[in-house]
Motif scaffolding. Structure first.
Motif, short mmCIF file in Angstrom:
data_model
loop_
_atom_site.label_atom_id
_atom_site.label_comp_id
_atom_site.label_asym_id
_atom_site.label_seq_id
_atom_site.Cartn_x
_atom_site.Cartn_y
_atom_site.Cartn_z
N THR A 109 43.55 40.55 46.83
CA THR A 109 42.82 39.18 47.02
C THR A 109 43.37 38.30 45.75
OG1 THR A 109 41.34 39.83 45.06
CG2 THR A 109 40.81 40.94 47.22
N THR A 111 42.20 37.56 43.20
CA THR A 111 41.90 37.83 41.79
C THR A 111 42.48 39.29 41.59
OG1 THR A 111 39.86 38.45 42.73
CG2 THR A 111 40.18 36.29 41.77
N ASP A 135 41.63 45.25 45.32
CA ASP A 135 40.23 45.81 45.65
C ASP A 135 40.54 47.16 46.16
OD1 ASP A 135 37.46 46.08 46.10
OD2 ASP A 135 37.50 45.07 47.74
N GLU A 174 33.80 46.55 38.52
CA GLU A 174 34.18 45.27 38.98
C GLU A 174 34.54 44.48 37.76
OE1 GLU A 174 32.36 43.08 42.61
OE2 GLU A 174 31.76 41.53 40.84
N PRO A 207 35.31 39.37 40.44
CA PRO A 207 34.93 39.24 41.80
C PRO A 207 35.99 39.25 42.61
CG PRO A 207 33.67 37.59 40.34
CD PRO A 207 34.55 38.29 39.71
N GLN A 221 38.34 37.63 45.41
CA GLN A 221 37.97 36.75 46.13
C GLN A 221 39.21 36.13 46.88
OE1 GLN A 221 36.67 33.79 43.09
NE2 GLN A 221 34.66 34.33 43.69
N THR A 279 33.71 35.42 48.03
CA THR A 279 33.72 36.72 47.21
C THR A 279 33.64 37.87 48.42
OG1 THR A 279 32.66 36.10 45.23
CG2 THR A 279 32.54 38.33 45.52
N ALA A 327 28.43 36.81 52.48
CA ALA A 327 29.44 36.08 51.70
C ALA A 327 29.90 34.77 52.11
CB ALA A 327 30.89 37.09 51.59
#
Length: 401
Positions: free
Chosen positions: A169, A171, A174, A216, A219, A221, A230, A293
């Motif tokens: 992602t 960020t 995941d 986490e 998030p 994103q 998200t 989402a």
């Protein structure tokens, strides 16, 4: 006795086919095949390329690494021509994702004795290839496989298997681990330490009780249509950023000028969010976490998106509901959307943009639309599952008059 034949086309799964209908695995158009040998011997032609991965063709992730890029792009375009016999739509240039661009991957892990196997299934079997090289997934995801072997060796029992879903992602990574339990302090600590050591955005586990987020740190994103969304754990995403960009560009082109648009099977809003920059959008799907989402992201950004939870297989939008729309986008799963296609065929919607991950079911749904009076204008092939026989497409249908 000699029996040497040239390969003249490729079958849907990528096997070479001769003029008399015989098949040869791992052959390209222009190759010569000596069928007098057992197994048949392939003499490479100009469209045959050396496979870049040591695991090809045993690993089931790729079927077509033996093709040049030109031959692979032609294979993708030909797959679309064959599902629309007798029609001659404009076929745009194939959007081919580059190597090592896949941002999501689902792998299998299995512990046997002191060895942890982590990789992909061989095609058509349950055997797992322990991958030491991968030319399709993003290098940032592949770099996590070696430390994952160490983590899973410590948390899996001998003979136990697990699923590994990796998503890259904006960020960070995941990670979702299936069939992994966190019922002991040492396992919980191992998972938390792993997430910290590798700067994961999120680490979740999935078991009989459902999905549990262990940690986490940020998030996870992705930006869609200029908005940060998200993600729920292990979401459905387009496989590569390049593939998504090609699909979105084609959908926007297909809906140009439409003020009221429905995005059916909308998921996280891959198309709904970009479309909402220029139109009022009705976004419909049955996937609850993805819809939540999308709804949250759209509300925070003030986008004009009406999100509706609905099973379009059982309750497709009716011709009356469709009548107020200027365009409809539908992007169903591999099974296609026969019921919704029939409702569209009976509607007065002027433009339908079909997105498909299965040329065969697309061909069925396209036939329904054409028999209902639509004309297919253009096709955009997208090959984001590089070196696989999996081809995606976008098609624009218009209702004349």
């Amino acid at each position: 006795m000699t029996d040497v034949q040239p390969i003249v086309r490729l079958a849907a799964r990528g096997d070479g086919v001769t003029a008399d209908g015989r098949f040869a695995a791992l052959a390209a158009i222009g190759d010569m095949v000596d069928f007098a040998r057992d197994p048949p011997q392939v003499v490479p032609g100009p469209e045959h390329a050396p496979p870049p991965c040591r695991h090809f063709p045993v690993c089931g992730g790729c079927q077509l690494q033996h093709l040049t890029d030109t031959a692979y792009a032609e294979f993708a375009a030909d797959r679309l021509r064959r599902v629309l016999p007798g029609l001659d739509p404009v076929i745009m240039a194939v959007a081919l994702s580059p190597p090592r661009s896949r941002r999501r991957a689902s792998l299998k892990a299995l512990k046997r004795g002191n060895k942890l196997i982590l990789g992909f299934h061989t095609e058509g079997t349950h055997k797992v290839v322990d991958v030491q090289q991968c030319e399709v997934i993003d290098a940032r995801l592949f770099a996590l496989l070696a430390p994952l072997r160490g983590l899973l060796s410590g948390v899996l029992a001998d003979g136990q298997g697990a699923g590994v879903a990796l998503t890259l992602t904006d960020t960070g990574i995941d990670l979702l681990l299936a069939n992994v339990t966190a019922d002991r302090l040492d396992r919980i600590e191992a998972l938390l330490n792993f997430a910290d050591a590798h700067d994961l955005a999120r680490l979740s586990i999935e078991g009989p009780a459902g999905t549990e987020t262990m940690v986490e740190r940020r998030p996870p994103q992705l930006t869609m249509g200029g908005i940060a969304v998200t993600l729920p754990p292990a979401p459905f995403l387009q496989a590569t950023p390049e593939g998504e960009a090609a699909l979105v560009a084609a959908v926007l082109a297909g809906c140009e000028g439409a003020a009221r648009v429905a995005d059916l099977f909308c998921g996280l809003g891959t198309f709904a969010l970009p479309l909402s920059r220029q139109a009022q959008v009705l976004a419909v799907d049955a996937a609850g976490p993805a819809l939540a989402a999308l709804n949250s992201a759209a509300r925070m950004a003030g986008r004009r998106i009406d999100v509706q939870h609905r099973d379009l297989f059982r309750r497709p939008l009716t011709p009356a509901e469709l009548a107020v729309l200027d365009a409809v986008v539908f992007d169903p799963p591999r099974a296609g959307a026969e019921a919704q296609a029939r409702a569209l065929a009976a509607s007065v919607v002027p433009v339908v943009v079909a997105v498909s991950c299965n040329p065969n079911t697309f061909g069925r749904d396209a036939k329904i639309l054409i028999e209902g009076g639509y004309r297919i204008e253009a096709l955009w092939p997208v090959a984001q599952f590089r070196w696989s026989s999996h081809v995606e497409l976008i098609a624009r249908f218009v209702r004349p008059g």
